[in-house]
Scaffold this active site. Structure first.
Site, PDB file in Angstrom:
ATOM      1  N   PRO A  47     -14.316  23.690   0.596  1.00  0.00           N
ATOM      2  CA  PRO A  47     -13.763  24.055  -0.721  1.00  0.00           C
ATOM      3  C   PRO A  47     -14.187  23.077  -1.813  1.00  0.00           C
ATOM      4  CG  PRO A  47     -12.039  23.153   0.709  1.00  0.00           C
ATOM      5  CD  PRO A  47     -13.298  23.173   1.517  1.00  0.00           C
ATOM      6  N   ARG A  64     -16.788  10.834  -9.202  1.00  0.00           N
ATOM      7  CA  ARG A  64     -15.905   9.758  -8.758  1.00  0.00           C
ATOM      8  C   ARG A  64     -16.737   8.505  -8.495  1.00  0.00           C
ATOM      9  NH1 ARG A  64     -12.855  12.675 -10.678  1.00  0.00           N
ATOM     10  NH2 ARG A  64     -10.934  13.599  -9.865  1.00  0.00           N
ATOM     11  N   THR A  85      -4.579   2.133  -8.533  1.00  0.00           N
ATOM     12  CA  THR A  85      -5.710   3.052  -8.537  1.00  0.00           C
ATOM     13  C   THR A  85      -6.365   3.165  -9.910  1.00  0.00           C
ATOM     14  OG1 THR A  85      -6.240   5.416  -8.357  1.00  0.00           O
ATOM     15  CG2 THR A  85      -3.964   4.885  -8.824  1.00  0.00           C
ATOM     16  N   ASP A  86      -7.661   3.481  -9.899  1.00  0.00           N
ATOM     17  CA  ASP A  86      -8.368   3.711 -11.170  1.00  0.00           C
ATOM     18  C   ASP A  86      -7.899   4.998 -11.860  1.00  0.00           C
ATOM     19  OD1 ASP A  86      -9.544   5.656  -9.555  1.00  0.00           O
ATOM     20  OD2 ASP A  86     -11.605   5.038  -9.929  1.00  0.00           O
ATOM     21  N   GLU A  87      -7.139   5.826 -11.130  1.00  0.00           N
ATOM     22  CA  GLU A  87      -6.673   7.090 -11.738  1.00  0.00           C
ATOM     23  C   GLU A  87      -5.722   6.857 -12.904  1.00  0.00           C
ATOM     24  OE1 GLU A  87      -6.607  10.284  -8.085  1.00  0.00           O
ATOM     25  OE2 GLU A  87      -5.686  10.681  -9.994  1.00  0.00           O
ATOM     26  N   LYS A 111       1.882   6.188 -10.186  1.00  0.00           N
ATOM     27  CA  LYS A 111       1.219   4.902  -9.936  1.00  0.00           C
ATOM     28  C   LYS A 111       1.221   4.044 -11.207  1.00  0.00           C
ATOM     29  CE  LYS A 111      -0.542   3.588  -6.645  1.00  0.00           C
ATOM     30  NZ  LYS A 111      -0.034   2.891  -5.412  1.00  0.00           N
ATOM     31  N   TYR A 170       0.881  12.207  -9.469  1.00  0.00           N
ATOM     32  CA  TYR A 170       0.517  11.037  -8.651  1.00  0.00           C
ATOM     33  C   TYR A 170       0.117   9.862  -9.540  1.00  0.00           C
ATOM     34  CZ  TYR A 170      -2.607   7.857  -6.177  1.00  0.00           C
ATOM     35  OH  TYR A 170      -3.230   6.714  -5.703  1.00  0.00           O
ATOM     36  N   SER A 171      -0.849  10.097 -10.439  1.00  0.00           N
ATOM     37  CA  SER A 171      -1.340   8.953 -11.227  1.00  0.00           C
ATOM     38  C   SER A 171      -0.271   8.459 -12.192  1.00  0.00           C
ATOM     39  CB  SER A 171      -2.647   9.290 -11.948  1.00  0.00           C
ATOM     40  OG  SER A 171      -2.536  10.444 -12.730  1.00  0.00           O
ATOM     41  N   PHE A 193       0.823  -1.216   0.000  1.00  0.00           N
ATOM     42  CA  PHE A 193       0.000   0.000   0.000  1.00  0.00           C
ATOM     43  C   PHE A 193       0.859   1.269   0.000  1.00  0.00           C
ATOM     44  CE2 PHE A 193      -2.710  -3.088   2.246  1.00  0.00           C
ATOM     45  CZ  PHE A 193      -3.957  -2.854   1.695  1.00  0.00           C
TER      46      PHE A 193
HETATM   47  P1  NAD Z   1      -2.277   7.133   2.829  1.00  0.00           P
HETATM   48  O1  NAD Z   1      -1.646   8.359   2.266  1.00  0.00           O
HETATM   49  O2  NAD Z   1      -3.379   7.262   3.812  1.00  0.00           O
HETATM   50  O3  NAD Z   1      -1.155   6.212   3.509  1.00  0.00           O
HETATM   51  C1  NAD Z   1       0.081   5.956   2.908  1.00  0.00           C
HETATM   52  C2  NAD Z   1       0.943   5.229   3.922  1.00  0.00           C
HETATM   53  O4  NAD Z   1       2.202   4.917   3.287  1.00  0.00           O
HETATM   54  C3  NAD Z   1       1.274   6.065   5.160  1.00  0.00           C
HETATM   55  O5  NAD Z   1       1.159   5.276   6.327  1.00  0.00           O
HETATM   56  C4  NAD Z   1       2.720   6.489   4.931  1.00  0.00           C
HETATM   57  O6  NAD Z   1       3.439   6.711   6.154  1.00  0.00           O
HETATM   58  C5  NAD Z   1       3.268   5.291   4.166  1.00  0.00           C
HETATM   59  N1  NAD Z   1       4.444   5.635   3.340  1.00  0.00           N
HETATM   60  C6  NAD Z   1       4.567   6.680   2.482  1.00  0.00           C
HETATM   61  N2  NAD Z   1       5.792   6.668   1.923  1.00  0.00           N
HETATM   62  C7  NAD Z   1       6.450   5.577   2.420  1.00  0.00           C
HETATM   63  C8  NAD Z   1       7.738   5.013   2.204  1.00  0.00           C
HETATM   64  N3  NAD Z   1       8.631   5.587   1.376  1.00  0.00           N
HETATM   65  N4  NAD Z   1       8.062   3.890   2.872  1.00  0.00           N
HETATM   66  C9  NAD Z   1       7.186   3.299   3.737  1.00  0.00           C
HETATM   67  N5  NAD Z   1       5.952   3.805   3.983  1.00  0.00           N
HETATM   68  C10 NAD Z   1       5.588   4.925   3.332  1.00  0.00           C
HETATM   69  O7  NAD Z   1      -2.718   6.266   1.562  1.00  0.00           O
HETATM   70  P2  NAD Z   1      -4.068   5.450   1.274  1.00  0.00           P
HETATM   71  O8  NAD Z   1      -5.122   6.366   0.829  1.00  0.00           O
HETATM   72  O9  NAD Z   1      -4.287   4.519   2.401  1.00  0.00           O
HETATM   73  O10 NAD Z   1      -3.604   4.622  -0.026  1.00  0.00           O
HETATM   74  C11 NAD Z   1      -2.923   3.372   0.115  1.00  0.00           C
HETATM   75  C12 NAD Z   1      -2.654   2.806  -1.259  1.00  0.00           C
HETATM   76  O11 NAD Z   1      -3.881   2.626  -1.972  1.00  0.00           O
HETATM   77  C13 NAD Z   1      -1.794   3.700  -2.160  1.00  0.00           C
HETATM   78  O12 NAD Z   1      -0.913   2.885  -2.885  1.00  0.00           O
HETATM   79  C14 NAD Z   1      -2.793   4.379  -3.077  1.00  0.00           C
HETATM   80  O13 NAD Z   1      -2.211   4.722  -4.313  1.00  0.00           O
HETATM   81  C15 NAD Z   1      -3.835   3.289  -3.224  1.00  0.00           C
HETATM   82  N6  NAD Z   1      -5.202   3.743  -3.511  1.00  0.00           N
HETATM   83  C16 NAD Z   1      -5.803   4.689  -2.740  1.00  0.00           C
HETATM   84  C17 NAD Z   1      -7.131   5.052  -2.967  1.00  0.00           C
HETATM   85  C18 NAD Z   1      -7.858   6.062  -2.121  1.00  0.00           C
HETATM   86  O14 NAD Z   1      -8.981   6.433  -2.456  1.00  0.00           O
HETATM   87  N7  NAD Z   1      -7.299   6.529  -1.024  1.00  0.00           N
HETATM   88  C19 NAD Z   1      -7.824   4.459  -4.042  1.00  0.00           C
HETATM   89  C20 NAD Z   1      -7.155   3.497  -4.826  1.00  0.00           C
HETATM   90  C21 NAD Z   1      -5.848   3.136  -4.543  1.00  0.00           C
HETATM   91  O1  DAU Z   2      -9.542   7.314  -7.704  1.00  0.00           O
HETATM   92  C1  DAU Z   2      -8.685   6.814  -6.693  1.00  0.00           C
HETATM   93  C2  DAU Z   2      -7.892   7.956  -6.099  1.00  0.00           C
HETATM   94  O2  DAU Z   2      -8.802   8.679  -5.288  1.00  0.00           O
HETATM   95  C3  DAU Z   2      -6.686   7.512  -5.275  1.00  0.00           C
HETATM   96  O3  DAU Z   2      -5.771   6.865  -6.121  1.00  0.00           O
HETATM   97  C4  DAU Z   2      -6.016   8.713  -4.610  1.00  0.00           C
HETATM   98  O4  DAU Z   2      -4.952   8.305  -3.773  1.00  0.00           O
HETATM   99  C5  DAU Z   2      -7.050   9.435  -3.771  1.00  0.00           C
HETATM  100  O5  DAU Z   2      -6.486  10.605  -3.221  1.00  0.00           O
HETATM  101  C6  DAU Z   2      -8.259   9.800  -4.640  1.00  0.00           C
HETATM  102  O6  DAU Z   2      -7.919  10.815  -5.623  1.00  0.00           O
HETATM  103  P1  DAU Z   2      -8.917  12.040  -5.938  1.00  0.00           P
HETATM  104  O7  DAU Z   2      -8.122  13.126  -6.504  1.00  0.00           O
HETATM  105  O8  DAU Z   2     -10.113  11.572  -6.673  1.00  0.00           O
HETATM  106  O9  DAU Z   2      -9.384  12.335  -4.426  1.00  0.00           O
HETATM  107  P2  DAU Z   2      -9.540  13.678  -3.584  1.00  0.00           P
HETATM  108  O10 DAU Z   2     -10.142  13.279  -2.270  1.00  0.00           O
HETATM  109  O11 DAU Z   2      -8.324  14.523  -3.584  1.00  0.00           O
HETATM  110  O12 DAU Z   2     -10.663  14.438  -4.443  1.00  0.00           O
HETATM  111  C7  DAU Z   2     -11.923  13.855  -4.731  1.00  0.00           C
HETATM  112  C8  DAU Z   2     -12.681  14.830  -5.634  1.00  0.00           C
HETATM  113  O13 DAU Z   2     -12.990  16.013  -4.879  1.00  0.00           O
HETATM  114  C9  DAU Z   2     -11.874  15.309  -6.823  1.00  0.00           C
HETATM  115  O14 DAU Z   2     -12.751  15.530  -7.922  1.00  0.00           O
HETATM  116  C10 DAU Z   2     -11.289  16.635  -6.367  1.00  0.00           C
HETATM  117  C11 DAU Z   2     -12.379  17.173  -5.459  1.00  0.00           C
HETATM  118  N1  DAU Z   2     -11.913  18.052  -4.352  1.00  0.00           N
HETATM  119  C12 DAU Z   2     -10.896  17.604  -3.558  1.00  0.00           C
HETATM  120  C13 DAU Z   2     -10.421  18.362  -2.517  1.00  0.00           C
HETATM  121  C14 DAU Z   2      -9.272  17.886  -1.663  1.00  0.00           C
HETATM  122  C15 DAU Z   2     -12.542  19.253  -4.102  1.00  0.00           C
HETATM  123  O15 DAU Z   2     -13.510  19.640  -4.798  1.00  0.00           O
HETATM  124  N2  DAU Z   2     -12.090  20.011  -3.049  1.00  0.00           N
HETATM  125  C16 DAU Z   2     -11.048  19.636  -2.260  1.00  0.00           C
HETATM  126  O16 DAU Z   2     -10.663  20.392  -1.332  1.00  0.00           O
END
Ligand code: NAD
Ligand code: DAU
Length: 342
Positions: free
Chosen positions: A201, A210, A121-123, A150, A146-147, A77
């Site tokens: 915001p 999404r 991620t789907d991104e 990934k 980011y994407s 992760f």
């Molecule tokens: P998060 O940002 O909440 O957590 C990331 C974790 O990784 C943290 O605990 C951080 O300390 C650790 N980390 C970062 N850099 C590191 C490094 N160099 N070595 C060891 N640990 C490190 O992330 P999340 O939202 O839980 O996402 C987890 C995974 O799922 C990611 O790979 C992300 O791309 C993927 N993902 C997230 C979402 C989403 O909606 N959040 C959706 C699809 C996929």
């Molecule tokens: O699709 C999976 C991805 O979802 C993961 O891979 C990423 O790690 C995760 O961060 C997330 O990416 P998004 O960019 O979709 O998520 P975020 O929560 O940043 O934003 C969700 C939507 O809301 C997006 O359209 C941007 C918008 N947004 C976000 C923030 C932070 C706002 O309108 N205002 C905000 O302040």
């Protein structure tokens, strides 16, 4: 108990929910650098061995393997995950997501890992037109650092399977919501601001869409892919629950009894992807997995969780996060964008 699971990024949002899901049933070693997004509090009460370390440092990864007993499968992760931060500075994203993944793959191969589940991620598919859904073989079109990082890590993981025979499986999840999400992401940020009566915001016109998945459904899909997925394959883990940002924001305000006047349209995210649409048919067919949460009910429960865990929110929001919040939103919220620039 089977093999030990080496969970990277286990102190973050999805990783800690995954550890909670498997703790007690599997031996778990967590490897986490504890960046601003990592929080040991998220793992309280979940049986695991913790190794503080960086996935981009081979010595740290080897220490984590040493801490595991017997055969190991990796559930990866760890990543830099916030799109807006990647726009501010892409470097940490390349270092952790790309280089870090390669280091982890190399050590996993050296140590004979049984399986390597790469969480993506789907991104990586980029924005899709309304009604279009991306299957796993769709063209990758990442649009932000980011994407792009990934997508790079997906290619490296699949290359390790093809060239070295490492049993890699890739999952691509949609947007997660649920407990322990760092409040820089849309859902917990809006809940936190609404609780405090602060503006919410909304980037641009707020009509971005999404596909939302509850974090427990996502974690169950990752476990299903680890147990039943075929090495070398990719599985989309989609919630199949499409909502526009403004509708999610209005739901949060209503649930917390706050007025819609708190909605604040601010300058848009550069390169903002209009819509994601991963196609989950393959995961349903091959993994016998499908998400169970009903969005409105599960979002209401999520809002209650943050409301009841205000101390967790306060502790997480003090410190580094507030510096980022002022840098990123200070000017945006002081002078909201006029409609034509949104
Ligand atoms: P998060 O940002 O909440 O957590 C990331 C974790 O990784 C943290 O605990 C951080 O300390 C650790 N980390 C970062 N850099 C590191 C490094 N160099 N070595 C060891 N640990 C490190 O992330 P999340 O939202 O839980 O996402 C987890 C995974 O799922 C990611 O790979 C992300 O791309 C993927 N993902 C997230 C979402 C989403 O909606 N959040 C959706 C699809 C996929
Ligand atoms: O699709 C999976 C991805 O979802 C993961 O891979 C990423 O790690 C995760 O961060 C997330 O990416 P998004 O960019 O979709 O998520 P975020 O929560 O940043 O934003 C969700 C939507 O809301 C997006 O359209 C941007 C918008 N947004 C976000 C923030 C932070 C706002 O309108 N205002 C905000 O302040």
């Amino acid at each position: 108990m089977g093999e030990t699971l080496l969970v990277t990024g286990g102190a973050g949002f999805i990783g800690s929910n995954f550890v909670r899901l498997v703790a007690g049933k599997r031996r778990v070693v967590v490897l986490d650098k504890l960046t601003y997004a990592g929080n040991l509090e998220n793992l309280a009460g979940a049986d695991h061995v913790f190794v503080k370390g960086d996935i981009a440092e081979p010595g740290d990864v080897r220490r984590a393997f040493d801490a595991a007993e017997g055969p190991v499968s990796v559930v990866h992760f760890a990543a830099e995950t916030h799109v807006d931060r990647s726009i501010e500075d892409g470097f940490p994203f390349l270092r952790t997501n790309v280089l870090g993944t390669q280091v982890l793959l190399d050590v996993a191969r050296e140590r004979g890992a049984l399986r390597f589940l790469h969480v993506s991620t789907d991104e990586v598919y980029g924005p899709l037109a309304p009604g279009v859904f991306a299957a796993e073989d769709a063209r990758l079109c990442p649009t932000n650092p980011y994407s792009a990082s990934k997508a790079g890590s997906d290619h490296l993981a699949l290359a390790a399977h093809r060239t070295h025979g490492l049993p890699v499986i890739v999952t691509r999840g949609s947007n997660n919501y649920g407990p322990y999400q760092f409040p820089e992401k849309f859902v917990p940020l809006l809940i936190a601001n609404a609780r405090d009566g602060k503006p919410l915001p909304i980037y641009g016109d707020g009509l971005y869409e999404r596909d939302w998945i509850h974090v427990t459904d996502h974690c169950e899909g990752i476990l299903a892919a680890l147990e039943r997925g075929r090495p070398g394959e990719i599985y989309n883990l989609a919630g199949s629950c499409h909502r526009k940002n403004l509708d999610v924001a209005r739901f949060i305000l209503k649930a917390l009894g706050k007025p819609e006047s708190l909605l604040r349209h601010v300058q848009d995210r550069p390169g903002h992807d209009r819509r994601y649409g991963p196609d989950p048919a393959k995961a349903a067919r091959e993994l016998q997995w499908k998400p169970r949460a009903k969005f409105e009910q599960a979002l209401a429960e999520t809002i209650r969780w943050y409301d009841e865990n205000g101390e967790w929110l306060d502790r997480v929001r003090s410190g580094e996060y507030m510096g980022y919040y002022e840098r990123h939103y200070g000017d945006r919220l002081r002078s909201p964008a006029p409609p034509h620039t949104r």
